[in-house]
Every structure is written in C-alpha cells, then in structure tokens.
Design an enzyme around this catalytic site. Structure first.
Site, PDB file in Angstrom:
ATOM      1  N   LYS A   1       3.736  12.071  -7.372  1.00  0.00           N
ATOM      2  CA  LYS A   1       3.326  11.169  -6.288  1.00  0.00           C
ATOM      3  C   LYS A   1       3.790   9.732  -6.538  1.00  0.00           C
ATOM      4  O   LYS A   1       4.353   9.073  -5.674  1.00  0.00           O
ATOM      5  CB  LYS A   1       1.805  11.232  -6.127  1.00  0.00           C
ATOM      6  CG  LYS A   1       1.232  10.257  -5.122  1.00  0.00           C
ATOM      7  CD  LYS A   1       1.841  10.475  -3.736  1.00  0.00           C
ATOM      8  CE  LYS A   1       1.496   9.369  -2.782  1.00  0.00           C
ATOM      9  NZ  LYS A   1       0.232   9.512  -2.128  1.00  0.00           N
TER      10      LYS A   1
ATOM     11  N   PHE B   1      14.509   5.600   5.342  1.00  0.00           N
ATOM     12  CA  PHE B   1      14.138   4.497   4.443  1.00  0.00           C
ATOM     13  C   PHE B   1      15.318   3.588   4.117  1.00  0.00           C
ATOM     14  O   PHE B   1      15.487   3.123   2.999  1.00  0.00           O
ATOM     15  CB  PHE B   1      13.473   5.034   3.156  1.00  0.00           C
ATOM     16  CG  PHE B   1      11.989   5.088   3.311  1.00  0.00           C
ATOM     17  CD1 PHE B   1      11.406   6.016   4.155  1.00  0.00           C
ATOM     18  CD2 PHE B   1      11.165   4.173   2.669  1.00  0.00           C
ATOM     19  CE1 PHE B   1      10.040   6.050   4.358  1.00  0.00           C
ATOM     20  CE2 PHE B   1       9.799   4.187   2.864  1.00  0.00           C
ATOM     21  CZ  PHE B   1       9.243   5.134   3.711  1.00  0.00           C
TER      22      PHE B   1
ATOM     23  N   ARG C   1       2.247  10.004   5.728  1.00  0.00           N
ATOM     24  CA  ARG C   1       2.455   8.619   6.157  1.00  0.00           C
ATOM     25  C   ARG C   1       1.429   8.290   7.216  1.00  0.00           C
ATOM     26  O   ARG C   1       1.125   9.128   8.074  1.00  0.00           O
ATOM     27  CB  ARG C   1       3.848   8.442   6.764  1.00  0.00           C
ATOM     28  CG  ARG C   1       4.973   8.463   5.766  1.00  0.00           C
ATOM     29  CD  ARG C   1       6.277   8.689   6.456  1.00  0.00           C
ATOM     30  NE  ARG C   1       6.250   9.958   7.183  1.00  0.00           N
ATOM     31  CZ  ARG C   1       7.191  10.360   8.034  1.00  0.00           C
ATOM     32  NH1 ARG C   1       8.217   9.593   8.294  1.00  0.00           N
ATOM     33  NH2 ARG C   1       7.104  11.532   8.639  1.00  0.00           N
ATOM     34  N   GLU C   2       0.917   7.079   7.172  1.00  0.00           N
ATOM     35  CA  GLU C   2       0.004   6.658   8.234  1.00  0.00           C
ATOM     36  C   GLU C   2       0.749   6.684   9.556  1.00  0.00           C
ATOM     37  O   GLU C   2       1.902   6.275   9.642  1.00  0.00           O
ATOM     38  CB  GLU C   2      -0.488   5.238   7.967  1.00  0.00           C
ATOM     39  CG  GLU C   2      -1.555   5.202   6.911  1.00  0.00           C
ATOM     40  CD  GLU C   2      -2.205   3.835   6.837  1.00  0.00           C
ATOM     41  OE1 GLU C   2      -2.288   3.308   5.733  1.00  0.00           O
ATOM     42  OE2 GLU C   2      -2.593   3.304   7.895  1.00  0.00           O
TER      43      GLU C   2
ATOM     44  N   LYS D   1     -20.572   6.944  10.293  1.00  0.00           N
ATOM     45  CA  LYS D   1     -19.239   7.529  10.452  1.00  0.00           C
ATOM     46  C   LYS D   1     -19.344   9.057  10.595  1.00  0.00           C
ATOM     47  O   LYS D   1     -18.699   9.667  11.453  1.00  0.00           O
ATOM     48  CB  LYS D   1     -18.396   7.174   9.220  1.00  0.00           C
ATOM     49  CG  LYS D   1     -16.929   7.479   9.366  1.00  0.00           C
ATOM     50  CD  LYS D   1     -16.200   6.937   8.146  1.00  0.00           C
ATOM     51  CE  LYS D   1     -14.731   7.216   8.198  1.00  0.00           C
ATOM     52  NZ  LYS D   1     -14.058   6.853   6.956  1.00  0.00           N
TER      53      LYS D   1
ATOM     54  N   GLY E   1       5.076  -2.720   2.748  1.00  0.00           N
ATOM     55  CA  GLY E   1       3.648  -3.014   2.551  1.00  0.00           C
ATOM     56  C   GLY E   1       2.824  -1.777   2.820  1.00  0.00           C
ATOM     57  O   GLY E   1       3.295  -0.665   2.654  1.00  0.00           O
TER      58      GLY E   1
ATOM     59  N   CYS F   1      -0.284   1.915   0.413  1.00  0.00           N
ATOM     60  CA  CYS F   1       0.190   2.840  -0.640  1.00  0.00           C
ATOM     61  C   CYS F   1       1.289   2.273  -1.533  1.00  0.00           C
ATOM     62  O   CYS F   1       1.130   2.209  -2.746  1.00  0.00           O
ATOM     63  CB  CYS F   1       0.678   4.126   0.010  1.00  0.00           C
ATOM     64  SG  CYS F   1      -0.552   4.871   1.078  1.00  0.00           S
TER      65      CYS F   1
END
Ligand code: UGA
Length: 429
Positions: free
Chosen positions: A196, A241, A146-147, A32, A249, A252
């Site tokens: 968090k 949201f 956020r992904e 990687k 899902g 996180c």
C-alpha cells in the site's frame, strides 16, 4: 463486520454486502449510524448511497453502534478506522489499537482481524500481540480506493492484496472477493502492508516527477501536454497520473509519503528519492503562488483573486490537505482579497469569501485561478467572465481550460508547463 464508516469502511461494507456477504457496519458516532440505518449517506461517492439502500432493503447490510456486541459471531472484522498522520509523520494507530482493545476478548476463535486502514509495516504482528490470542488470524488487506470513484474501484479492482502470517487466513479473505475476478496477490502480512505504501508513494513520486518536467518545459520552451502524451503511450510508464497540477494532496498521498519516510528512518534507510518528491510538492505549490503573484503585478497585498476550486481534486468535497486550500491560505496571509467557488464546497472558510457560483468569483477580480479540475469550469462563458473581471489574468494550475477560449475572450492564460500553448493561442485573435 466492518468497523468505521468513513469512505473506506462504508464502501467496503456496502460493496461486500452487494457481493452477497452479510455485513454489519459499526461506528462510535450514534447520529451517523442512525442516518446510515435510514439510508442517508453524507459522503460524496457516486453509487454508494444506492448500494447502501440496496443492502438495507435486502437485509445484507446493517448499521450498529458499539463493536463489542456486534463482533461476537463475526467470521471476519475489517478495521477501517482513521490512521492520521501523528507526531513526526508516523501513522497514528490509536484508533486501531482502541478498537482491537475493545473487541479482542469477545471475538470468536478463528475470527480474522483484517486491517484495511493504511498501517505501518509490522502492525499485523503488533495487533496479534495486543489481542494476546494466537487463535485469531490477523490479515492485512489494504484498499486502493480513490475518493470519488471508491465504489467502482472496489468492484473493479486492478488487484486484491491480502497478507497474513496465519496459514489459510489470507486465502479466506481473498475468497471474499471471488466475484470480482481480479488477480489476487496473497502473501505475508508485512509485504501486504508495504504494498500500500509503495503504491501510493510511487504515485506521489510520479506526480512530482511530472510537475518537475512541467517546470523544465517552462524553462526550455516545451509543452508538457505532448511531452506527457508521448511518455504515456509507453506501456511501462502508462498514461494515468501524468497530469501536472498545483501539487498532490488529499487524505492519503501526503500522509502515506510521510509515514513511509518515517518507516524508512526507523530502519536507518535514507529514502532520498521519496524525500525529494515531498520537497518538490511543496515547491510546486509555491510556484503556483509565484505565478499568481506575477499575474497581478508582483504583489499579492490588496490584489483581488478569484479561485475556482477548493477540493483536493474534482469529484469530492474533501478539503483535507488540499493544495487549493493551502494556496488560498497563503494568498490570504499575503493580504490578497480572496473569493472562492467550488461546486462541492459550501459554508465559511477562514480569510476568504466562499460564493455559490463561478461568475461571482470573477466579479472585480484581478486574477482568476483554477485550482481544482472540475469539468464545469470548462463550460463557463469566458467572455462574460472577462466582462466581470477587473484585471485580465487567468492562472490555470490544472491545465483544464482550452487556452484559446480564454485568450479569445481578451484575457491572458497561463497554465503549468505550457509556455508554447500560451504563445500560440495569443497569436490567434
Ligand atoms: C489515493 C490513491 O490513488 C488510491 O489508490 C488509494 O487507495 C488512496 O489514495 C488511499 O490511500 O486511500 P486519493 O487520495 O483519493 O487516492 O486521490 P488520487 O486520485 O490518487 O489523487 C491524489 C492527488 O494527486 C490529488 O491531489 C490529485 O489532484 C493529484 N493528481 C492525480 C494530479 O495532480 N495529477 C494526476 O494526474 C493525478
């Protein structure tokens, strides 16, 4: 110095380099590191590959194997290693502890050890003890990335949260973000760690609440779309949201809700509100499964079901804790013949046939089910989909499609919490 090159570590490293810092990213995975050093980014994050390439060219960003050598002249070390769900729902801190154990004795005096990974409240104190070095500062600096939008979230944050029990250390870390002009919450380590969890769990509760209101809409004949619009204009609630779906899902929210429940239990606090949100989320998946079963006549055994979407949300290829994947596996377990398409997911998955375009999913299907909100699904030719299908049921667990388009193609449509939309559209021929 950043340890761990997952989506959090790599985004942190590349973005900090873009802010003018000299950053070395470390990982244990040699291949990687070699790929990243050659500018090859495997994760799907818009803008990340470009930032990595820019950092490599300018010399501000480098990739190496082995943390011990790399940290010797570091001013700060960001810990961005995984903290998965461990036994009993608590966060598994082995990767964090392993890295700390590996580097503690070679860190220069005054160096800041910064946790970015989501870690239980009290971890900063535990890390300080583990190092056995009072001359190091341990700082909590949780990420809110956020992904799928990690780079823009990093470079345009709502806030920076930094906490430490070492005087001056939190301010030093907050200053690394100076160029971003975001409000900074500078506090003690435990409070920063709790921010968090509190934020992610609040988001999870908000979604479970909305999904429950959607269920009420179905039972009361109301429509979740105007209901959430009406709620969202209230600035105290906010518009984001509020979209119902097949349940929340990803890597996180499920992990962090379970970890906070565990933390609460450790101090003998019954966090009933949060447990209810988690239970609602399981029920939500079951409701979608019941809708699918209903759409194919009650029994899933032998039913041919085409799934649109497998990733836990659009814009990512991440399948971790994906509601779509868990729904797919329940359908398979009940004997359904499942075909699935996701624009970002290929390869083989147990029990189902993964195909490479949406129309293949429709071929011979009794029901087509939208599970991930990929915008390209709204651009499908639903008349052609109808021709390919054997049955006529479309279950839209994301309320993504325009019901009228689907109904006008001669198909049935049911979403989440939208009984009126279905009825209204049906009456339009
Ligand atoms: C989440 C948080 O949003 C980030 O702030 C946080 O930094 C990150 O976790 C983390 O802890 O690292 P992420 O897991 O990438 O980010 O995903 P979200 O965009 O938050 O979505 C979570 C789930 O909620 C997905 O399954 C999504 O489909 C669902 N969702 C979201 C809805 O069902 N409806 C919505 O309106 C929004």
């Amino acid at each position: 110095m950043v340890v761990g090159t997952g989506y959090v570590g790599l985004t942190t490293g590349a973005c900090l380099a873009s802010l003018g810092h000299r950053v070395t990213c470390v990982d244990v995975d040699e291949s990687k590191v070699a790929r990243l050093a050659a500018g090859r980014v495997d994760i799907m994050e818009p803008g990340l590959a470009e930032l990595v390439a820019r950092g490599l060219t300018s010399g501000g960003l480098s990739f190496v194997v082995g943390a011990r050598e790399a940290v010797r002249d570091a001013d700060g070390v960001f810990l961005c290693v995984p903290t998965p769900m461990g036994a009993g729902g608590a966060a598994d801190l082995r990767a964090v502890e392993q890295v700390v154990g590996e580097i503690a004795d070679v860190l220069p005096s005054g160096c800041a050890l910064i946790t970015k990974s989501t870690v239980p409240v009290g971890t900063a104190r535990r890390i300080q003890e583990l190092t056995g070095r009072p001359d190091l500062a341990v700082v909590s600096n949780p990420e809110f990335l956020r992904e799928g939008t990690a780079v823009s979230d990093f470079l345009g944050p709502d806030r920076i949260v930094v906490g430490s029990d070492t005087p001056g250390a939190a301010d030093w870390v907050a200053n690394l973000y100076e160029g971003l002009h975001a409000p900074a919450v500078v506090t003690d380590a435990a409070s920063a760690e709790l921010v968090k969890y509190a934020a992610n769990c609040f988001l999870a509760m908000k979604l479970s609440f909305v999904n429950s209101i959607a269920e009420l809409c179905e039972r009361l004949g109301a429509d979740i779309e105007p209901v959430t619009r009406g709620m969202g204009y209230d600035r105290r609630i906010g518009r984001s949201f509020l979209k119902p779906g097949p349940g929340w899902g990803g890597s996180c929210l499920p992990k962090d809700t379970s970890a906070l429940l565990n933390i609460a239990e450790s101090v003998r606090f019954d966090f009933d509100l949060l447990s209810a949100a988690v239970e609602q989320n399981i029920a939500q998946r079951d409701r979608v499964i019941a809708k699918i079963a209903g759409a194919v006549g009650g029994s899933l055994a032998g039913a041919r079901i085409g799934l649109l979407g497998l990733a836990f949300k659009a814009g990512t290829n991440d399948l971790r804790d994906s509601p779509a994947l868990s729904i797919a596996s329940v359908l398979c377990a009940h004997g359904a013949e499942v075909t699935a398409f996701d624009p970002a997911v290929g390869g083989e998955l147990p029990g189902m046939l993964v195909v490479d375009n949406a129309y293949q999913v429709a071929k011979g299907a009794d029901a087509v089910v939208v599970l991930t909100e990929w915008p390209e699904f709204t651009r499908l030719d639903w008349t052609y989909m109808a021709e390919l299908m054997h049955g006529d049921a479309v279950v839209d667990s994301r309320n993504l499609l325009e019901p009228r388009t689907v109904l006008n193609a001669g198909l049935s449509w049911q979403g989440i919490g939208r009984p009126r939309a279905t009825v209204r559209a049906t009456s339009v021929s």
